[in-house]
Design an enzyme around this catalytic site. Sequence first.
Site, PDB file in Angstrom:
ATOM      1  N   ASP A 154      26.781  41.593  40.616  1.00 52.36           N
ATOM      2  CA  ASP A 154      28.154  42.013  40.898  1.00 52.36           C
ATOM      3  C   ASP A 154      28.956  41.781  39.625  1.00 52.36           C
ATOM      4  OD1 ASP A 154      30.793  42.333  41.640  1.00 52.36           O
ATOM      5  OD2 ASP A 154      30.743  40.866  43.289  1.00 52.36           O
ATOM      6  N   LYS A 174      39.363  46.369  38.431  1.00 53.57           N
ATOM      7  CA  LYS A 174      39.683  45.264  37.529  1.00 53.57           C
ATOM      8  C   LYS A 174      39.640  45.729  36.084  1.00 53.57           C
ATOM      9  CE  LYS A 174      38.871  42.305  41.170  1.00 53.57           C
ATOM     10  NZ  LYS A 174      37.914  42.132  42.248  1.00 53.57           N
ATOM     11  N   TRP A 232      33.343  35.037  45.633  1.00 49.88           N
ATOM     12  CA  TRP A 232      32.792  36.375  45.873  1.00 49.88           C
ATOM     13  C   TRP A 232      31.286  36.304  46.061  1.00 49.88           C
ATOM     14  CZ3 TRP A 232      35.984  39.624  47.687  1.00 49.88           C
ATOM     15  CH2 TRP A 232      37.300  39.731  47.215  1.00 49.88           C
TER      16      TRP A 232
HETATM   17  C1  LIG Z   1      37.422  41.811  43.380  1.00 50.74           C
HETATM   18  C2  LIG Z   1      36.000  41.449  43.518  1.00 50.74           C
HETATM   19  C3  LIG Z   1      35.233  41.838  44.623  1.00 50.74           C
HETATM   20  C4  LIG Z   1      35.826  42.621  45.778  1.00 50.74           C
HETATM   21  O1  LIG Z   1      36.119  43.897  45.373  1.00 50.74           O
HETATM   22  P1  LIG Z   1      36.661  44.998  46.401  1.00 50.74           P
HETATM   23  O2  LIG Z   1      36.547  46.247  45.576  1.00 50.74           O
HETATM   24  O3  LIG Z   1      38.054  44.627  46.751  1.00 50.74           O
HETATM   25  O4  LIG Z   1      35.773  45.024  47.581  1.00 50.74           O
HETATM   26  C5  LIG Z   1      33.901  41.494  44.645  1.00 50.74           C
HETATM   27  N1  LIG Z   1      33.349  40.793  43.653  1.00 50.74           N
HETATM   28  C6  LIG Z   1      34.050  40.379  42.586  1.00 50.74           C
HETATM   29  C7  LIG Z   1      33.372  39.607  41.510  1.00 50.74           C
HETATM   30  C8  LIG Z   1      35.398  40.703  42.477  1.00 50.74           C
HETATM   31  O5  LIG Z   1      36.103  40.295  41.419  1.00 50.74           O
END
Ligand SMILES: *Cc1c(COP(=O)(O)O)cnc(C)c1O
Length: 366
Positions: free
Chosen positions: A178, A202, A105
Amino acid sequence: MTTIHRIHNFAAGPAVLPVSVLEEIQRDLIALPGVGMSILEISHRSTTFESILDRAEADIRSLANIPANYKVLFLQGGASLQFSMVPMNLLGAGHTADYIDSGSWAEKAYKEAKKVGNANVAATTKADNYSRVPAQSELNLTPGAAYVHMTSNNTIEGTEFKQLPDVGPRDNVPLVSDTSSDMFSRPIDVARHGLIYAGAQKNMGPAGVTVVIIREDLLQRSQKSLPTMLSYAVHAENKSLYNTPPAFAVYALGLVMKWLIQQGGLTAIEKVNQRKASKLYAEIDRTGFYRGTAHKGSRSLMNVTFRLSSEDLEKQFVKEATAAGLDGLKGHRSVGGMRASIYNAFPEDGVDALVSFMREFERTRG
Ligand SMILES: *Cc1c(COP(=O)(O)O)cnc(C)c1O
């Protein structure tokens, strides 16, 4: 009354939600108490929805102890849109943004930034298959960078930062994180960040809403020439109501925040998360039959990744686990093996069930 059977859901996201939250949603879905209409039907301009939004924000603020000079925004487009919005808003022409490449990511975020402006990989552990996060001593930071981007928990590889990297005086170079897969799984020092973002699906709620926490002074960087919907300044000025927000997702996220407060907040949930993860890691380390893929110093409390001696055995493991009601254990296709995602709402007895299953699988196959 019919008994509803729920299996153990180890999916990485969208992921398990607290049962009490699901029950409340179900109970109030036809008519919100005192309103007589569903959350799916009411205007986002109604006082009912405004108070749902305000309540969610207030609970987020109290949970994470967010200083008054930060805005909390509820946006759409997932964490992936933030990969673009962050550089579009914060990376001015002629400046450079630093990216800590600690996982798949993180790499995606870097690639999007490069489309917008100058981006520098401050450190990468790609050569180690992202099995650990970079150490402070490995960071090659640009003096006066527009910001430093990190990924606090690497969902796919199962690693996390145990402490925030030191990127210099906080007002100079903002740290952007993030936190999609560990937001509110442990205390977070918001004041050490310039911007924090997380897709909700998540650890915070259902898919459809992304939480952005941004220090107010950074809003000045949003240029007027930006597309309106991509401007943090516009969303902040309009209190996340510039256009129709994802009302249901905000509502459900609010219920999860309320649940989290009832659990005792972030310090309390961190203890539970540590206990759950350490049970799994102890089992992984017990004999060598299972092999944890993350370096011990970088092991994630949220996503526990492990392998077996052959891919055939891994396939068998996933198949039998699924049959035993342990769902979603197949690792991400880029890594292989197994991944047990054990977010806040994942019950401890599900971890115990997986540990028992692992023992039995080893006893019969080891
Ligand atoms: C799942 C995830 C993403 C992507 O998320 P979306 O909402 O599907 O765009 C980005 N960064 C991390 C760390 C993730 O776990």
